[in-house]
Design an enzyme around this catalytic site. Structure first.
Site, short mmCIF file in Angstrom:
data_model
loop_
_atom_site.label_atom_id
_atom_site.label_comp_id
_atom_site.label_asym_id
_atom_site.label_seq_id
_atom_site.Cartn_x
_atom_site.Cartn_y
_atom_site.Cartn_z
NE ARG A 1 -3.27 0.69 2.63
CZ ARG A 1 -4.51 0.60 2.22
NH1 ARG A 1 -5.54 -0.83 1.20
NH2 ARG A 1 -5.39 1.33 1.69
CG ASN B 1 -4.97 5.74 3.22
OD1 ASN B 1 -4.46 6.03 2.70
ND2 ASN B 1 -5.66 4.33 3.17
N GLY B 2 -5.18 8.97 3.42
CA GLY B 2 -6.31 9.46 3.24
C GLY B 2 -6.11 10.58 2.58
CD GLU C 1 -3.68 2.44 -21.86
OE1 GLU C 1 -2.50 2.44 -22.78
OE2 GLU C 1 -3.25 1.82 -20.53
CE LYS D 1 -2.20 -2.07 -19.98
NZ LYS D 1 -2.08 -0.06 -19.60
CD GLU E 1 0.33 -3.36 -20.49
OE1 GLU E 1 2.48 -2.58 -20.77
OE2 GLU E 1 -0.22 -1.79 -20.64
CG HIS F 1 -4.98 7.43 -45.69
ND1 HIS F 1 -4.51 8.06 -46.90
CD2 HIS F 1 -5.85 7.87 -44.87
CE1 HIS F 1 -5.89 9.42 -47.01
NE2 HIS F 1 -6.19 8.97 -45.66
CE LYS G 1 3.14 0.32 -12.36
NZ LYS G 1 1.76 0.20 -13.48
C1 AGP Z 1 2.40 0.31 -19.01
O1 AGP Z 1 0.61 -0.32 -19.36
C2 AGP Z 1 2.85 0.02 -19.17
N1 AGP Z 1 3.69 -0.32 -17.82
C3 AGP Z 1 3.95 1.15 -19.43
O2 AGP Z 1 3.90 1.98 -20.98
C4 AGP Z 1 4.11 2.75 -18.36
O3 AGP Z 1 2.78 3.46 -19.23
C5 AGP Z 1 5.81 3.54 -19.60
O4 AGP Z 1 6.58 3.38 -18.92
C6 AGP Z 1 5.32 5.31 -18.82
O5 AGP Z 1 5.63 4.62 -17.55
P1 AGP Z 1 5.13 6.19 -16.18
O6 AGP Z 1 3.32 6.46 -16.45
O7 AGP Z 1 5.88 5.57 -14.95
O8 AGP Z 1 6.50 7.30 -16.94
#
Ligand code: AGP
Length: 607
Positions: free
Chosen positions: A28, A101-102, A479, A483, A486, A502, A602
């Site tokens: 958290r 928390n909040g 987006e 998703k 990835e 095109h 991440k």
């Molecule tokens: C999204 O699902 C990805 N994990 C990746 O594209 C991410 O959004 C990108 O690396 C940017 O990260 P940030 O927002 O922490 O800069």
């Protein structure tokens, strides 16, 4: 999002249990940690910046005396991670310790009043006001519990609170509004925590505190009452059958699904930002001659969507740029008149920070939107807003994306108001509708959370997917594609629908699923032609459209009908949700781990 744990034990030290509880809540938040324990009427408080394990060892928190205590692991929202900003926060006399928390929305106002009354503040947090407010109330010879309730009645915003004081050495006081808090009971004593996993080593018998409730814990149990009228609440203990691992994900099989379902809450938090920061950013945005929206991955799609908002309602031309291209594309032209708004949930993405470095070197004004207080972006930006989504564990961004969109919408609306380019009524109307977005997302999850699985069953053996949208929905489509890509590794395309002829339409043949994102609005008319174009090539059409949009429904093979009432400019926040769910369930059906897609991290902090 922070973690709270407290206990009153019948025998033994509270501190080791607090440590254990906080370790289980580390997901958290994890930028600082602190304990407050009570022993024979003396309050002991220790805290510092750093990971739980390091701080506990460094300060010997585990050995704090007393069988009553509370602990906190922090995810900074107000004030950078530091020793003074870590919880617990205390009053002037150091007799009351508060963990929270909040977000206390009216803390600046309350702080001002308390300073005028002579209170001395040590931190920059919103939480510290609560300790001083309780102290202030107690000056009228009011008992601690009543003083806490009086303070709570003045708070605006969200909170889960635990309070200990040398004035009540055998008690913990708790309260909740919008942030979670659960109470537990066992033969060993009483417990409170932000979440069940922290509780499970001690008891599986719990009570969830509800909004507007206050509880007093002692070693034999707890008493709950309503904050507003003091009415006593009877609630039976509930038996939790989850394992600790299941409980960390609140019963969801993956963090990603938990985070998708958390969106109504994270969006509500994103609507509670401090107005003065939004105003500051708006003032800078208004001053610039040109605005670059710089970000990577999912954040770059939030920027792409935002560029439509700024242009349509604030009449500001913006340049959404993928951060890895910024230096090459605009490095020579960016200058003192430029504003660079960097959007990064982590605040640490290498390419985004490189773009920011260059912009600063060229004397441009750098602004930031991030989810991480204390991140590099918050240190280098001239002004920034923190979106308050709480930590996102799943590698795929979900709740941080929708909150970025909501923060950017608020900025665009403020700018529209300041510039007066559209009518007051239009801005007011958008403002009203924006406040309803969290409820709409909640409805979408309620209606389609399960149904999307059937859609996935129908389309799970395809080896190509196409995502299309027009206008702002092209960003939603991108987006949705990201998703899917990835999480499932299935090749897929996304582009503005008008681009089809095109080139990309050449890949469409019999049976290829084409997902159209088509809310009602300015771009809705042109999308019909695009759908027909795809149908003519044998594509299977899946539409994300407004409920009752018979024209679209009539020409689609499958559809996800979205609630009415969301304007096109805000639609990406809700329309992306079915796409998140689609990608998630398809990954699970393929036996893949949606929380840890291959080759991805991440936060990308390397070139
Ligand atoms: C999204 O699902 C990805 N994990 C990746 O594209 C991410 O959004 C990108 O690396 C940017 O990260 P940030 O927002 O922490 O800069």
């Amino acid at each position: 999002m922070c973690g709270i744990f407290g206990c009153i034990l019948k025998t033994g030290l509270a501190a080791p249990s607090i440590y254990d509880g906080l370790k289980r809540l580390e997901y958290r938040g994890y930028d600082s940690v602190g304990f407050a324990t009570l022993e024979l009427g003396t309050l002991h408080v220790k805290k510092d910046k750093g990971k739980i394990e390091d701080v506990v060892q460094r300060l010997s928190l585990n050995r704090l005396p007393g069988s009553v205590g509370v602990g906190h692991t922090r995810w900074a929202t107000h004030g950078a991670p530091s020793m003074v900003n870590a919880h617990p926060h205390t009053d002037c006399q150091e007799r009351i310790a508060v963990i929270h928390n909040g977000v206390v929305e009216n803390f600046l106002e309350l702080k001002g009043e308390l300073i005028n009354k002579g209170h001395i503040f040590k931190s920059r947090t919103d939480t510290e006001v609560i300790a001083h407010m309780i102290e202030e109330e107690m000056k009228g010879d009011i008992e601690l519990g009543e003083a806490i309730i009086r303070a709570l009645k003045q708070l605006e915003g969200s909170y889960a609170l635990a309070v200990v004081s040398s004035d009540a050495p055998e008690r913990i006081y708790c309260a909740r509004n919008e942030s979670p808090l659960v109470l537990g009971l066992s033969e060993k004593g009483s417990f409170c925590a932000s979440d069940v996993p922290a509780m499970l080593p001690y008891t599986n018998k719990v009570v969830y505190l509800r909004n507007g409730e206050f509880a007093v814990l002692d070693k034999d149990g707890f008493d709950i009452q309503k904050i507003q009228d003091g009415v006593h609440v009877e609630r039976e203990l509930q038996e939790i059958t989850w394992t600790i691992e299941m409980a960390e994900k609140q019963g969801y099989p993956h963090f990603m699904l938990k985070e998708i379902y958390e969106q109504p809450r994270s969006l509500r938090n994103a609507l509670r930002l401090q107005k003065q920061y939004l105003d500051l950013l708006t003032a800078f945005l208004d001053r610039g001659k040109e605005l670059f929206l710089v970000a990577a991955g999912t954040s770059s799609y939030a920027c792409a969507a935002a560029s439509y908002m700024f242009s349509k309602i604030a009449r500001l031309t913006t340049y959404p740029v993928v951060s890895s291209e910024f230096i090459e594309q605009y490095g020579s032209s960016v200058g003192i008149d430029s504003v660079v708004l960097a959007v990064s949930q982590s605040g640490e993405t290498y390419d985004t920070l490189k773009a920011v470095d260059l912009a600063r070197m060229k004397a441009a004004t750098v602004l930031g939107v991030t989810n991480t207080v204390g991140s590099t972006l918050t240190r280098v930006a001239r002004a920034y807003v923190v979106q308050q989504s709480g930590p996102e564990i799943g590698v795929a961004a979900t709740k941080t994306f929708t909150s970025q969109l909501l923060v950017l919408s608020q900025l665009a609306l403020r700018l529209a108001r300041a510039r007066g380019k559209i009518s007051q009524d239009e801005v007011d109307d958008l403002d009203d509708k924006m406040l309803k977005v969290p409820d709409i997302v909640e409805q979408v999850l309620g209606r389609h959370g399960e149904g999307i699985k059937n859609l996935v069953n129908k389309y799970n053996d395809n080896d190509l997917y196409v995502f299309l949208g027009r206008g702002i929905s092209s960003a939603t489509a991108m987006e949705g594609r990201l998703k899917l890509l990835e999480l499932t590794y299935v090749p897929s395309l996304a582009y503005p629908a008008g681009e089809s002829k095109h080139g990309p339409i050449s890949v469409v043949e019999e049976g290829v699923p084409v997902v159209f994102v088509c809310p009602r609005g300015d771009s809705r008319r042109d999308i019909l032609g695009s759908i027909m174009e795809m149908k003519a090539r044998g594509a299977r059409i899946i539409s994300i459209c407004e409920e009752g949009d018979e024209e679209i429904i009539g020409i689609s093979d499958d559809m996800v009908e979205m609630p009415r009432g969301i304007p096109e400019l805000l639609s990406p926040i809700a329309y992306v949700v079915p796409l998140q769910l689609f990608a998630y369930h398809l990954a699970v059906q393929k036996g893949l781990d949606p929380d840890k897609p291959r080759n991805l991290a991440k936060s990308v902090t390397v070139p």
